[in-house]
Design a protein around this motif. Structure first.
Motif, PDB file in Angstrom:
ATOM      1  N   ASP A 202      39.896  37.088  38.493  1.00 17.38           N
ATOM      2  CA  ASP A 202      40.485  38.130  37.802  1.00 17.38           C
ATOM      3  C   ASP A 202      39.787  39.158  37.822  1.00 17.38           C
ATOM      4  O   ASP A 202      38.550  39.473  37.413  1.00 17.38           O
ATOM      5  CB  ASP A 202      40.336  37.558  36.206  1.00 17.38           C
ATOM      6  CG  ASP A 202      40.916  38.691  35.257  1.00 17.38           C
ATOM      7  OD1 ASP A 202      41.640  39.582  35.514  1.00 17.38           O
ATOM      8  OD2 ASP A 202      40.969  38.105  34.003  1.00 17.38           O
ATOM      9  N   THR A 204      39.599  42.192  36.151  1.00 18.22           N
ATOM     10  CA  THR A 204      39.402  42.806  35.099  1.00 18.22           C
ATOM     11  C   THR A 204      37.981  42.433  34.521  1.00 18.22           C
ATOM     12  O   THR A 204      37.360  42.998  33.954  1.00 18.22           O
ATOM     13  CB  THR A 204      40.308  42.489  33.786  1.00 18.22           C
ATOM     14  OG1 THR A 204      40.651  41.048  33.546  1.00 18.22           O
ATOM     15  CG2 THR A 204      41.502  43.084  33.978  1.00 18.22           C
ATOM     16  N   LEU A 205      37.402  41.053  35.097  1.00 19.70           N
ATOM     17  CA  LEU A 205      36.242  40.654  34.617  1.00 19.70           C
ATOM     18  C   LEU A 205      35.053  41.532  35.564  1.00 19.70           C
ATOM     19  O   LEU A 205      34.247  41.966  35.174  1.00 19.70           O
ATOM     20  CB  LEU A 205      35.998  39.267  35.498  1.00 19.70           C
ATOM     21  CG  LEU A 205      36.724  38.245  34.624  1.00 19.70           C
ATOM     22  CD1 LEU A 205      36.368  36.945  35.245  1.00 19.70           C
ATOM     23  CD2 LEU A 205      36.389  38.145  33.329  1.00 19.70           C
ATOM     24  N   GLU A 207      36.009  44.695  36.102  1.00 20.05           N
ATOM     25  CA  GLU A 207      35.871  46.033  35.455  1.00 20.05           C
ATOM     26  C   GLU A 207      35.077  45.862  34.185  1.00 20.05           C
ATOM     27  O   GLU A 207      34.470  46.918  33.720  1.00 20.05           O
ATOM     28  CB  GLU A 207      37.605  46.162  35.153  1.00 20.05           C
ATOM     29  CG  GLU A 207      38.170  46.893  36.232  1.00 20.05           C
ATOM     30  CD  GLU A 207      39.603  47.339  35.869  1.00 20.05           C
ATOM     31  OE1 GLU A 207      40.102  47.049  34.935  1.00 20.05           O
ATOM     32  OE2 GLU A 207      40.248  47.866  36.664  1.00 20.05           O
ATOM     33  N   ALA A 208      35.142  44.817  33.514  1.00 16.97           N
ATOM     34  CA  ALA A 208      34.086  44.622  32.148  1.00 16.97           C
ATOM     35  C   ALA A 208      32.960  44.701  32.720  1.00 16.97           C
ATOM     36  O   ALA A 208      32.143  45.156  31.845  1.00 16.97           O
ATOM     37  CB  ALA A 208      34.607  43.231  31.870  1.00 16.97           C
ATOM     38  N   ALA A 209      32.515  43.998  33.809  1.00 18.08           N
ATOM     39  CA  ALA A 209      30.991  44.059  34.290  1.00 18.08           C
ATOM     40  C   ALA A 209      30.588  45.556  34.573  1.00 18.08           C
ATOM     41  O   ALA A 209      29.586  46.024  34.287  1.00 18.08           O
ATOM     42  CB  ALA A 209      30.781  43.071  35.591  1.00 18.08           C
ATOM     43  N   LYS A 218      25.292  44.341  41.691  1.00 23.19           N
ATOM     44  CA  LYS A 218      25.172  43.386  40.447  1.00 23.19           C
ATOM     45  C   LYS A 218      26.455  42.805  39.850  1.00 23.19           C
ATOM     46  O   LYS A 218      26.574  41.632  39.589  1.00 23.19           O
ATOM     47  CB  LYS A 218      24.565  44.346  39.206  1.00 23.19           C
ATOM     48  CG  LYS A 218      24.251  43.385  38.029  1.00 23.19           C
ATOM     49  CD  LYS A 218      22.815  42.574  38.425  1.00 23.19           C
ATOM     50  CE  LYS A 218      22.554  41.559  37.689  1.00 23.19           C
ATOM     51  NZ  LYS A 218      22.129  41.737  36.331  1.00 23.19           N
ATOM     52  N   GLN A 219      27.688  43.331  39.994  1.00 25.14           N
ATOM     53  CA  GLN A 219      28.793  42.763  39.606  1.00 25.14           C
ATOM     54  C   GLN A 219      29.241  41.588  40.416  1.00 25.14           C
ATOM     55  O   GLN A 219      29.741  40.656  40.121  1.00 25.14           O
ATOM     56  CB  GLN A 219      30.040  43.903  39.898  1.00 25.14           C
ATOM     57  CG  GLN A 219      30.036  45.192  38.985  1.00 25.14           C
ATOM     58  CD  GLN A 219      31.002  46.045  39.257  1.00 25.14           C
ATOM     59  OE1 GLN A 219      32.108  45.883  40.094  1.00 25.14           O
ATOM     60  NE2 GLN A 219      30.488  47.305  38.970  1.00 25.14           N
ATOM     61  N   SER A 222      26.614  38.491  39.636  1.00 26.48           N
ATOM     62  CA  SER A 222      26.635  38.110  38.506  1.00 26.48           C
ATOM     63  C   SER A 222      28.136  37.527  38.078  1.00 26.48           C
ATOM     64  O   SER A 222      28.163  36.676  37.237  1.00 26.48           O
ATOM     65  CB  SER A 222      26.092  39.054  37.326  1.00 26.48           C
ATOM     66  OG  SER A 222      27.126  40.249  37.235  1.00 26.48           O
ATOM     67  N   ILE A 223      29.154  38.108  38.706  1.00 27.11           N
ATOM     68  CA  ILE A 223      30.410  37.628  38.381  1.00 27.11           C
ATOM     69  C   ILE A 223      31.113  36.961  39.557  1.00 27.11           C
ATOM     70  O   ILE A 223      31.528  35.744  39.480  1.00 27.11           O
ATOM     71  CB  ILE A 223      31.384  39.062  37.871  1.00 27.11           C
ATOM     72  CG1 ILE A 223      30.799  39.519  36.819  1.00 27.11           C
ATOM     73  CG2 ILE A 223      32.911  38.445  37.430  1.00 27.11           C
ATOM     74  CD1 ILE A 223      30.446  38.888  35.413  1.00 27.11           C
ATOM     75  N   PRO A 226      29.173  33.311  41.061  1.00 28.58           N
ATOM     76  CA  PRO A 226      29.303  32.283  40.049  1.00 28.58           C
ATOM     77  C   PRO A 226      30.741  31.832  39.975  1.00 28.58           C
ATOM     78  O   PRO A 226      31.172  30.691  39.634  1.00 28.58           O
ATOM     79  CB  PRO A 226      28.750  32.715  38.837  1.00 28.58           C
ATOM     80  CG  PRO A 226      28.387  34.174  39.107  1.00 28.58           C
ATOM     81  CD  PRO A 226      28.515  34.606  40.273  1.00 28.58           C
ATOM     82  N   GLN A 227      31.724  32.920  39.978  1.00 23.81           N
ATOM     83  CA  GLN A 227      33.323  32.552  39.742  1.00 23.81           C
ATOM     84  C   GLN A 227      33.811  31.887  40.888  1.00 23.81           C
ATOM     85  O   GLN A 227      34.797  31.000  40.894  1.00 23.81           O
ATOM     86  CB  GLN A 227      33.908  33.987  39.249  1.00 23.81           C
ATOM     87  CG  GLN A 227      33.771  34.136  38.080  1.00 23.81           C
ATOM     88  CD  GLN A 227      34.478  33.488  37.031  1.00 23.81           C
ATOM     89  OE1 GLN A 227      35.629  33.250  37.063  1.00 23.81           O
ATOM     90  NE2 GLN A 227      33.681  32.645  36.057  1.00 23.81           N
ATOM     91  N   ASP A 305      38.275  21.114  33.363  1.00 23.55           N
ATOM     92  CA  ASP A 305      38.266  21.012  31.937  1.00 23.55           C
ATOM     93  C   ASP A 305      37.887  22.510  31.254  1.00 23.55           C
ATOM     94  O   ASP A 305      38.351  22.689  30.317  1.00 23.55           O
ATOM     95  CB  ASP A 305      36.998  20.022  31.516  1.00 23.55           C
ATOM     96  CG  ASP A 305      37.365  18.542  31.715  1.00 23.55           C
ATOM     97  OD1 ASP A 305      38.548  18.238  31.794  1.00 23.55           O
ATOM     98  OD2 ASP A 305      36.566  17.934  31.598  1.00 23.55           O
ATOM     99  N   ARG A 306      36.922  23.003  31.914  1.00 24.11           N
ATOM    100  CA  ARG A 306      36.654  24.239  31.465  1.00 24.11           C
ATOM    101  C   ARG A 306      38.015  25.382  31.565  1.00 24.11           C
ATOM    102  O   ARG A 306      38.112  25.976  30.842  1.00 24.11           O
ATOM    103  CB  ARG A 306      35.613  24.799  32.474  1.00 24.11           C
ATOM    104  CG  ARG A 306      35.019  25.911  31.699  1.00 24.11           C
ATOM    105  CD  ARG A 306      33.546  26.492  32.530  1.00 24.11           C
ATOM    106  NE  ARG A 306      33.732  27.124  33.584  1.00 24.11           N
ATOM    107  CZ  ARG A 306      32.668  27.506  34.576  1.00 24.11           C
ATOM    108  NH1 ARG A 306      31.878  27.204  34.216  1.00 24.11           N
ATOM    109  NH2 ARG A 306      33.221  27.971  35.636  1.00 24.11           N
TER     110      ARG A 306
END
Lengths: 308, 378
Positions: A202, A204-205, A207-209, A218-219, A222-223, A226-227, A305-306
């Protein structure tokens, strides 16, 4: 009219075993082409070799009328454990598979990431470039590497003509050639599932970061990283598992010091005609491979599950 | 239409002398050949709850994304607190945004999500922990700190998103359809909470919404946007009572429009003749209008009083009730005039089971005060 059809469908429902059949089919497939052959292999691995056809003794034998003896031979497994050769081969396979997987991550991640960031119209052509080698036979492509890597091959000639080296480099029939061949062959298997994960991320994740003060690097750390972890795991498994049992590449590109399970298994089966030993090797390999697979399945389940 | 903000605030924004916290100067944004935002200039003041209102695709979200730094204007400039931020990337702006999809990080807990922005500032751990606790308390989700986003309901996610966006104490909070994903009951409750939080923290809120009721309820001022341009910027009350354009009158609430031309304009009273209404209409209007100018008279349905017989007075139209819609609190009546034009008026349903005095095919006369209707020239 509609009513009658509806009632008819209800009546016929139990007669059409559609749902049960569909789920049974893969189980049937798995039983016929995986479990059954493996049971054969397991059976042979517990028998003793002999110089006949077939080259092993059945461990259930009728000695006299009514007297049946069962002789289980665990000697093969003992030998695998005690002989340095086999432990060395297991370690060798593990090393090649691990290092190749690592190299695939290092090369494949930037590739998959770049394709996922490319403009829409560029993505399909770029993916085609990844998939294109599959149009040629795998064996042919490995043979082509012999032509490139051999002493008077393409690579050495180019390097010598450029004046970088004076004598041809010995690459073919070394472990380096095996790594080159393995990474070349299995890279698409890493890139494709990872790409599938990255393209679904996504945006927008990010963008949020950025909005919260994270700079682009860093984006990513950190995003994005892991995603995309699930994609890395899936891709790594698709490289690691088959390379553990790989036979063709070490046989064609590797040298005498290339010690891998697949190659050893082939030698035991066809050169030494020791089917029981080869079978026990195969059984051990399978167990070793099933463990990381189970771990991956567990991880995928957690992930699924997540996402619920 | 109820409004939470006190009425005393209403005019203060318009006369404010201090430097606005957001100054948008002639901003245009094009995508290919389409103008998403077309030459918009706008000042937003410190402490405002400002709404960008418009139908979907009107450019309001693009404008908000330019404030956040996710889009760069094609031309024009944006100043935040006096500083030109037109080309400043989002991670360097003193602004935070609450995304429409909330954009919570799925692999982090609620507390980690809220702490994310603070960590980028390299704040000491103790401070971060305190601030996270403060934010959790502010939006009343203390018990959810260790949950992952997928374990939360929609309303809880919305709170986490709000807490995360407020954690850095930004000068401005941007909210993209903040209540869009909530159901009606929760939305109404959250509206009040948002306004309370905004007034408590004193942060300037700029929100994007397509829901006129939401904008009316929460905002100190509303910018109504249509096709990339601003139709009107005003307080909710003024935008409802004195719409500047036909579009504004139609977009917010329901309105009856009569096209006509000016007959005369004396002592702030305009006499307008409308063929649609089949009569002359008298309207209070302070700006001078020249005779024969084409104008539209706008009358809100609740401003109309009804009598059950024909009368002959100024600002009265005779017609027949054709349809009645019972909405519970009010009923909407459709009246067909002699000219064929349909006019809507509403009546509160004061008595529960009493015989309704108005019924189908009844002849009625509609009247209204010259001070309760408006003249639209655009």
């Amino acid at each position: 009219m509609m009513n009658i059809i509806g009632r008819l469908q209800q009546r016929l429902q139990p007669l059409v075993p559609g749902k049960g059949l569909i789920t049974a089919l893969p189980w049937f497939w798995l039983a016929l082409f995986f479990v059954l052959p493996f049971l054969f292999v397991l059976k042979i691995s517990l028998s003793e070799p002999q110089l006949m056809q077939p080259p092993y003794q059945d461990w259930i034998r009728e000695v006299e009328d009514g007297l049946v003896t069962i002789t289980l031979n665990f000697g093969n497994y003992m030998m695998l454990w005690e002989d340095d050769l086999y432990r060395g081969a297991l370690w060798g396979s593990f090393k090649v598979a691990s290092i190749s997987t690592l190299i695939c991550i290092l090369i494949g991640y930037p590739m998959a990431y770049a394709i996922s960031l490319a403009p829409q119209y560029m993505r399909m052509p770029l993916l085609m470039l990844i998939i294109l080698p599959f149009w040629t036979s795998f064996l042919l492509r490995v043979y082509a590497w012999i032509g490139i890597l051999k002493d008077n091959g393409l690579l050495n000639q180019v390097l010598m003509n450029l004046g970088i080296i004076n004598e041809p480099l010995q690459i073919l029939h070394t472990n380096i050639a095996v790594y080159i061949g393995v990474v070349y062959t299995y890279l698409p298997f890493f890139v494709l599932p990872l790409y599938a994960t990255l393209i679904r991320l996504d945006n927008t994740l990010l963008e949020a970061a950025a909005d919260l003060g994270a700079r682009p690097l860093k984006q990513f750390i950190s995003i994005t990283l892991p995603q995309s972890f699930a994609g890395i795991v899936a891709g790594s498994m698709l490289v690691f598992l088959p390379v553990m049992g790989e036979f063709v590449i070490p046989d064609l590109l590797g040298g005498p010091d290339t010690l891998m399970l697949g190659k050893l298994m082939w030698t035991e089966f066809f050169s030494n005609k020791d089917w029981p030993l080869a079978s026990s090797l195969a059984s051990v390999l399978l167990v070793v491979l099933v463990i990381p697979f189970v771990i991956m399945r567990h991880y995928e389940q957690k992930l699924a599950d997540r996402e619920q | 239409m109820n409004q939470i903000h006190s009425a005393t605030q209403e005019q203060s924004w318009a006369t404010s002398e201090e430097e606005p916290i957001v100054r948008i100067e002639n901003v245009t944004k094009t995508f290919g050949s389409t103008y998403a935002v077309d030459d918009i200039s706008l000042n937003i003041h410190r402490g405002e709850f400002f709404s960008l209102l418009g139908a979907s695709g009107c450019g309001k979200t693009t404008l908000l994304r330019m404030l956040g730094g996710f889009e760069t204007p094609t031309s024009g400039r944006i100043y935040i607190d006096g500083q030109d931020v037109t080309h400043v990337p989002p991670y360097l702006r003193p602004i935070n945004m609450m995304f429409q999809s909330y954009a919570l990080f799925p692999h982090m807990t609620v507390a980690q999500n809220i702490a994310y922005g603070l960590k980028q500032e390299r704040m000491p751990d103790v401070v971060i922990r305190e601030r996270v606790a403060e934010m959790l308390a502010l939006v009343q989700i203390e018990k959810l700190a260790t949950r992952k986003p997928h374990q939360l309901s929609g309303g809880q996610r919305q709170r986490v998103a709000l807490a995360r966006a407020l954690a850095k104490h930004p000068k401005i909070l941007l909210l993209d359809e903040p209540l869009g994903a909530l159901d009606k009951k929760l939305r109404e409750r959250t509206q009040f909470e948002l306004v309370n939080i905004q007034e408590r923290l004193g942060i300037t809120f700029i929100t994007v919404t397509h829901d006129q009721e939401e904008a009316m309820t929460m905002s100190s001022r509303i910018a109504l946007i249509n096709e990339g341009r601003i139709e009107q910027v005003d307080s909710p009350r003024r935008i409802y009572e004195f719409p500047a354009t036909r579009y504004a009158a139609n977009f917010i609430g329901t309105v009856n429009l009569f096209n006509g031309y000016v007959v005369s304009h004396e002592n702030d009273m305009v006499l307008i003749h409308s063929d649609e209404a089949g009569a002359d209409i008298l309207v209070h209007h302070s700006q001078l209008l020249t005779p024969d100018m084409e104008v539209t008279v706008a009358i809100r349905p609740e401003k109309i009083t009804v009598r059950d017989h024909f009368i002959d007075e100024p600002n009265s139209l005779n017609g027949i009730i054709k349809e009645i819609a019972y909405l519970g609190d009010v009923s909407i009546y459709h009246v067909e005039l002699v000219t064929g034009k349909r006019v809507l008026f509403t009546q509160p349903n004061v008595l529960a089971l009493a015989e309704q005095p108005l019924t189908w095919e009844q002849e009625v006369s509609l009247t209204w005060s010259a001070y309760s209707c408006g003249v639209l020239t655009q």
